[in-house]
Enzyme design. Structure first.
Site, PDB file in Angstrom:
ATOM      1  N   LYS A 278      36.518  37.510  35.573  1.00  0.00           N
ATOM      2  CA  LYS A 278      38.410  37.978  35.061  1.00  0.00           C
ATOM      3  C   LYS A 278      38.065  38.180  33.424  1.00  0.00           C
ATOM      4  CE  LYS A 278      36.814  32.865  33.759  1.00  0.00           C
ATOM      5  NZ  LYS A 278      37.024  31.612  33.444  1.00  0.00           N
TER       6      LYS A 278
ATOM      7  N   TYR B 146      42.703  42.911   1.090  1.00  0.00           N
ATOM      8  CA  TYR B 146      43.846  41.927   0.825  1.00  0.00           C
ATOM      9  C   TYR B 146      43.073  40.554   0.421  1.00  0.00           C
ATOM     10  CZ  TYR B 146      46.351  44.859   3.941  1.00  0.00           C
ATOM     11  OH  TYR B 146      47.492  45.975   4.408  1.00  0.00           O
TER      12      TYR B 146
END
Length: 373
Positions: free
Chosen positions: A38, A265
């Site tokens: 999956k 940042y």
């Protein structure tokens, strides 16, 4: 090691590792393996993972939903396919035509599966019983009526009950044994209704290894397929497994900077001394967890370093000190720790999550390249 020209980032998928992991777990458990692919094979690629698992002796392929199962059928996977999570009111017609086995969690799903059966083509189902995880599954109060109806549909050729199954919480061995006891009550009640499916399965990788009485002749192997340990205190090597994925990038820029230089940042990191910074073109858009900013480990040129400052959408920075680094050098985020690189567990620890998430979240723009050991 230098990356190939033009390659920014890639995930190497060792398909032989998947095959060998299946062989090892088959031998360890003595059980039929349902190989779970999956979520695009936990990020490794569902089709390649299914093929590799089948080569290792898996008897069935498990996915979450019918869409995933149909994609594998269209890609040429002819082995038995099993899907257990369904949209409300979803049609089972195409799934039955494509001989996809359906997990059934309530009476409505059972009836719709029976309706989807064709002439000489009964719907193949696994009945899921709720044993304490509080997710989907037939509630104990409904077992008798659902089992009775399943037996009736089987008698008239609309249904073929392939299995009974459930899920464990992996909270503790005692909790899992309690759920296993509840499951056995369901098996007994199903038999009294005339149902004797060939398969019973409740154990995923954790219980398949740690709780032998839960094997029941059939186990669902998900994370273990990919060589990732489900245990906090045992490495893949401890379990005889080999990680299949290596996530790596190429150094995209190198910059020599003075002490006190802000990095990325927010300037969460400022260089303590004159140093060299290496730019790595992988970020949270690629599945590198931003929560691991300032903590995520990498290996460059055989040396281990830590992400400096915040991980951005497309890139992060590594302070390599005076270590010689050049544009194009390989940066390994995680792989097989026996080869001296960080593991998916190391990144999970850095991001306060689990290694299942680390491999599964690797983004679609990261090319997967199949390799062989």
């Amino acid at each position: 090691m230098t990356m190939a020209p033009g390659v920014l980032r890639e995930a190497l998928v060792d398909v032989d590792a998947i095959t060998e992991n299946v062989r090892h777990l088959r031998a360890l458990t003595g059980s039929e393996i349902i190989a779970v692919v999956k979520a695009d094979g936990y990020g490794h690629g569902a089709h390649r993972a299914a093929l590799a698992a089948l080569r290792g002796g898996a008897a069935r392929i498990g996915v979450s939903d019918i869409t995933e199962a149909l994609a594998l059928r269209r890609a040429g996977i002819r082995a038995p396919l099993f899907a257990w999570l369904h949209a409300p009111g979803a049609s089972f017609d195409e799934a039955v035509r494509e001989e996809i086995e359906l997990g059934i969690s309530d009476l409505d799903q059972l009836l719709r599966a029976g309706q989807a059966a064709g002439e000489g083509r009964p719907a193949a189902v696994h009945l899921k019983v709720e044993t304490g995880l509080s997710r989907n599954g037939i509630a104990p109060a409904d077992w008798r009526v659902v089992f009775s109806e399943a037996a009736r549909l089987e008698r008239i050729g609309r249904l073929r009950v392939v299995g009974l199954f459930s899920h464990l919480s992996n909270t503790s061995l005692d909790d899992d044994r309690a759920a296993l006891g509840k499951f056995e009550e369901g098996v007994i009640l199903a038999a009294s209704a005339g149902l004797r499916p060939p398969l019973r399965h409740i154990a995923a990788t954790n219980a398949a290894i740690a709780l032998p009485e839960a094997r029941l002749g059939c186990v669902r192997i998900g994370i273990g397929l990919y060589g990732v340990s489900p245990f906090d205190d045992r490495t893949p090597a401890d379990l005889g497994l080999r990680p299949a994925m290596t996530l790596r990038g190429a150094v995209a820029a190198v910059r020599r900077v003075p002490a006190g230089t802000g990095v990325s940042y927010g300037y969460d990191y400022r260089t303590p001394v004159d140093t060299t910074l290496a730019l790595v073109p992988l970020g949270y858009a690629d599945g590198v967890p931003r929560q691991a900013s300032g903590r995520g480990p990498v290996v460059i040129g055989g040396r281990r370093f830590t992400v400096a400052g915040r991980i951005a959408m497309d890139q992060f920075v590594v302070d390599v000190g005076d270590h010689p680094v050049s544009i194009g050098d390989e940066v390994v985020l995680f792989g097989d720790p026996t080869l001296g690189v960080p593991s998916a567990r190391d990144w999970a620890d850095a991001a306060d999550t689990i290694d299942y998430e680390i491999v599964t979240r690797v983004g679609a723009r990261v090319p997967r390249r199949e390799v062989h050991a």
